[in-house]
Design a protein around this motif. Structure first.
Motif, short mmCIF file in Angstrom:
data_model
loop_
_atom_site.label_atom_id
_atom_site.label_comp_id
_atom_site.label_asym_id
_atom_site.label_seq_id
_atom_site.Cartn_x
_atom_site.Cartn_y
_atom_site.Cartn_z
N ASP A 176 0.84 -1.22 0.00
CA ASP A 176 0.00 0.00 0.00
C ASP A 176 0.87 1.25 0.00
OD1 ASP A 176 -2.03 -1.79 0.20
OD2 ASP A 176 -2.71 -1.15 2.20
N ASP A 221 0.53 4.93 0.76
CA ASP A 221 -0.37 5.99 1.26
C ASP A 221 0.44 7.06 1.98
OD1 ASP A 221 0.20 5.04 3.78
OD2 ASP A 221 -1.69 3.95 4.01
N ILE A 222 -0.28 7.94 2.62
CA ILE A 222 0.39 9.10 3.24
C ILE A 222 1.38 8.70 4.32
CG2 ILE A 222 -1.43 9.52 4.97
CD1 ILE A 222 -1.02 12.54 4.39
N SER A 223 1.19 7.50 4.85
CA SER A 223 2.07 7.08 5.94
C SER A 223 3.47 6.73 5.43
CB SER A 223 1.45 5.89 6.68
OG SER A 223 1.37 4.78 5.80
N ILE A 230 -2.89 2.75 -3.84
CA ILE A 230 -2.16 4.02 -3.90
C ILE A 230 -3.17 5.14 -3.64
CG2 ILE A 230 -2.34 4.23 -6.45
CD1 ILE A 230 0.54 5.57 -6.22
N ASP A 231 -2.82 6.03 -2.75
CA ASP A 231 -3.77 7.13 -2.47
C ASP A 231 -3.31 8.40 -3.17
OD1 ASP A 231 -1.75 8.22 -0.97
OD2 ASP A 231 -2.89 8.31 0.90
N SER A 232 -4.02 9.46 -2.91
CA SER A 232 -3.74 10.72 -3.60
C SER A 232 -2.33 11.23 -3.30
CB SER A 232 -4.79 11.78 -3.23
OG SER A 232 -4.86 11.90 -1.82
N ALA A 233 -1.82 10.92 -2.12
CA ALA A 233 -0.48 11.37 -1.77
C ALA A 233 0.55 10.66 -2.66
CB ALA A 233 -0.20 11.09 -0.30
N LEU A 246 -0.05 9.39 -5.59
CA LEU A 246 -0.26 9.91 -6.94
C LEU A 246 0.44 11.26 -7.08
CD1 LEU A 246 -4.03 9.00 -7.35
CD2 LEU A 246 -2.10 7.91 -8.50
#
Lengths: 121, 612
Positions: free
Chosen positions: A18, A20-22, A52-55, A57
């Motif tokens: 994953d 993500d922002i973390s 994948i999140d917006s961060a 991307l």
């Protein structure tokens, strides 16, 4: 998330799990280094990533902007699924400096051709 | 004057001392007051008998020619001792005897002679006694009269002396008083003048000379009009005239004077008339107190008051002075208008005479004083701190902005602005804003096929109902855990796996926003009919309304950034997104059906591109 940079024929950034922002920081750093090392073009292998999140991307978009200045290209390998949907959703695949492939072979071929010809169709 | 009077007194005293012993010796040798009334008779009889006896013993044949001498001696003696009356009687008697004896020149001694002598003696005795008695009586009468006169004289003398003493005392007192007056006059801090009835200065004291700027020597002979302020003379002259005519004894007047160097000064004149005995003309005593400073202060105050009064009268703002009214328990219940300016009259449509002195309830016919006002006024009065507030006055349907100031005691001043126009404009503005928002809301909803709904927090809370679970999100590492939790709950709720993944992605974006823009927030999970709803709320700065169309509609991610990408993902990967945003934070609700809709999900890319 696991992110690694492979220096073979071409430079490949491989991210799994994953994004993500973390953990986007490591992903972002790897991309920046790649832009510096392979300004003509590199492969971003997301075939092993599940999310994948917006961060995440945003990190790809930042790398794209940096590559645009040197007219380099990012060859993204991504399988069908959520990650690809997201990339498609925000029209990343429609950008002139980003090319999306389903497998790494196609990507490597295209990148080799691009460096050889200086252009990719 | 005093130089003359004092020696006079001394002279009088000497005179009195000189007379006193004489005055005290009533009677004296001539008036043996202490002798009894019969003394005269006794002496006369004794003298006659003694004379006859001596005559007879000496010479019974004594020539008659000698008798007159003896009788004359007797008469002289009687006269000497008993006065003219007795002396005259004795003379007549002696003449009678002499006549009798002369008619008988050859009167022979012997019994006839003796008898004649005895007879003469008896007659002499009788007549002498009578004469002596009469003389003594007359003497006594005259003595009594003299004594009476003397007594009267003495009484009047005493009275006169007393009068003289009294007058001297008065004179001394007058002298002393005059000395005192003169001393007061000269040393007084207050200006003093003595003028005649025509206004000519007779004398002025140093204080007045200092006040008016003329020297003490210059003033006598000047007329009061020479230093009077022309405008003030008419009034003073009228009063002076009345005083001279006897209709007024004194008066007080505040008037202006012009000093020698032309300055105008203020004095309080106390004028009184001194009426002298008839031939002497009266004169006027004036006391002039310098009140220039007080007058100037008064004038400054008056001007300042006038300035504020003008301000009060002419200001367009409604101004009033009020007084709080309390009930028996000491609670404020009403207020009385003590003063109101023309703007107040104009605004209320009530004239000042109907406003002033009345309670607000009385003026507007209210059951109770309007509370928003009453409470603030009571606060101002009790704390002594000015207050400003906006309130709605129902009776007149106006919004007002009031500045209330404590004025001591229960009084307070108010300046009231009618802000109805502004409030209405603000309301219209709010309505327009709401309309605009509604326009966005509808546009956005239409553009997203009803998937992004701009709502209020309360709407979201109403739709979501009670949460099944709730969590707190603080930092990035919480994200995978939360996504996992939510996926688990969704799985337990028999949500299809494809949906669960999409929900997880959509919720991930909402959580990312909360962490990135608000430093965390709260997450709750709700079951709504055939959907799960995840509500993420934060206390961040909110999303400005104008960015909403970008967030929802813009295709180009470069300008929108993560936020735009996030929303695009949220909308695309869930069935419905509710967004309530404002300065108090943002609340996002992501709704996902447990089972996918029958109709095929439209190409997610189309949502944006078809509306771009």
């Amino acid at each position: 998330m696991i992110v690694e940079t492979i220096r073979d024929t071409h430079l490949t950034v491989r991210a799994g799990g994953d994004i993500d922002i973390s953990n986007v920081h490591d992903f972002d750093t790897a991309l920046r280094d790649a832009v510096e090392e392979a300004p003509k073009g590199f492969i971003l292998d997301l075939s092993g990533s599940t999310y994948i999140d917006s961060a995440g991307l945003q990190a790809i978009i930042s790398a794209y902007h940096a590559m645009r200045r040197v007219e380099g290209k990012i060859h993204i390998v991504v399988k069908r699924g959520n990650v690809r949907d997201v990339i498609h959703l925000i029209h990343l695949d429609a950008l002139p400096g980003i090319l999306v492939y389903e497998d790494s072979e196609s990507a490597e071929q295209a990148l080799g051709k691009q460096i050889a010809n200086g252009e990719v169709d | 004057m005093s130089d003359k009077h004092i020696p006079d007194g001394t002279e009088l005293r000497d005179e009195e001392q000189g007379r006193s012993p004489e005055g005290r010796g009533e009677g004296g040798i001539l008036y043996p007051r202490q002798w009894p009334w019969w003394a005269g008779y006794a002496i006369a009889i004794t003298a006659e008998l003694f004379l006859a006896l001596v005559l007879w013993l000496l010479d019974p044949y004594l020539p008659l020619s000698r008798f007159p001498i003896l009788y004359i001696l007797t008469v002289i003696g009687v006269t000497y001792f008993f006065g003219a009356g007795a002396g005259a009687m004795a003379l007549v008697l002696a003449f009678c005897i002499f006549l009798y004896l002369s008619l008988n020149p050859r009167f022979m001694p012997g019994p006839v002679y003796l008898a004649g002598l005895v007879l003469a003696g008896v007659i002499l005795l009788l007549v002498g006694s009578i004469a002596g008695g009469a003389g003594a009586y007359a003497l006594r009468r005259s003595r009594l009269r003299i004594q009476h006169v003397a007594e009267e004289l003495m009484v009047s003398n005493t009275a006169l002396r007393d009068e003289i003493a009294r007058r001297r005392q008065v004179e001394e007192a007058l002298t002393r008083s005059e000395a005192r007056f003169r001393s007061t006059f000269d040393r007084a801090g207050i200006g003093m003048t003595i003028v005649d009835t025509r206004g000519t200065v007779l004398v002025a004291n140093p204080a007045f000379a200092y006040f008016i700027g003329y020297s003490r020597e210059e003033l006598p002979g000047m007329n009061v009009e020479q230093y009077a302020y022309p405008e003030d003379t008419k009034h003073t002259n009228k009063l002076l005239k009345e005083m001279v005519e006897g209709r007024l004894d004194s008066f007080q007047s505040e008037k202006r004077y012009v000093t020698k160097d032309g300055r105008v000064v203020w004095g309080r004149l106390t004028a009184s008339i001194a009426r002298n005995p008839a031939p002497e003309p009266p004169f006027i005593i004036g006391m002039i107190e310098d009140i220039t400073e007080r007058k100037e202060a008064e004038e400054t105050l008056r001007r300042s008051e006038e300035k504020y009064r003008l301000l009060f009268e002419n200001m367009n703002d409604i101004a009033g002075i009020d007084e709080l009214v309390y009930d028996a328990a000491g609670r404020p219940i009403d207020w009385i208008i003590r003063d109101a300016n023309p703007a107040f009259e104009k605004a209320s449509g009530i004239t000042r005479d109907k406003l002033v002195g009345r309670r607000i309830t009385e003026i507007y016919g209210l059951d109770r004083a309007p509370e928003p006002f009453l409470n603030r006024y009571a606060q101002v009065v009790s704390t002594g701190i000015p207050a400003q507030f906006e309130a709605y006055f129902e009776k007149r349907n106006v919004f007002v902005f009031v500045s209330a100031y404590p004025m001591g005691g229960r009084s307070f001043g108010t300046i009231t602005l009618d802000i109805t126009g502004r409030i209405l404009a603000e309301q219209r503005e709010r309505e327009r804003e709401a309309e605009k928002l509604e326009f966005y809301r509808r546009t956005i909803m239409a553009a997203t096929n009803g998937k992004l709904i701009i709502a209020e927090r309360s709407d979201i809370e109403k739709v979501s109902g009670q949460p099944l679970y709730s969590w707190e999100v603080r930092q990035a590492p919480d994200l995978p855990i939360l996504r996992g939790n939510i996926s688990e709950v969704a799985r337990a709720a028999a949500m299809e796996e494809e949906q669960i993944v999409k929900l997880s992605i959509a919720v991930g974006e909402a959580l990312t926003n909360a962490i990135k823009h608000a430093g965390g927030g709260f997450v709750s999970l709700h079951k709504v009919v055939d959907s799960l709803m995840i509500v993420i709320s934060d206390r961040g700065p909110g999303i400005p309304a104008l960015t909403l169309p970008d967030v929802a509609l813009r295709e180009q991610f470069s300008t929108v950034g993560t936020l735009g990408i996030g929303y695009k993902i949220m909308i695309s990967f869930s069935d419905k997104v509710y967004l309530a945003t404002g300065p108090e934070g943002t609340m996002v609700a992501v709704e996902m059906k447990l089972h996918p809709a029958k109709s095929p999900v439209p190409d997610i890319g189309m949502i944006a591109s078809s509306n771009a």
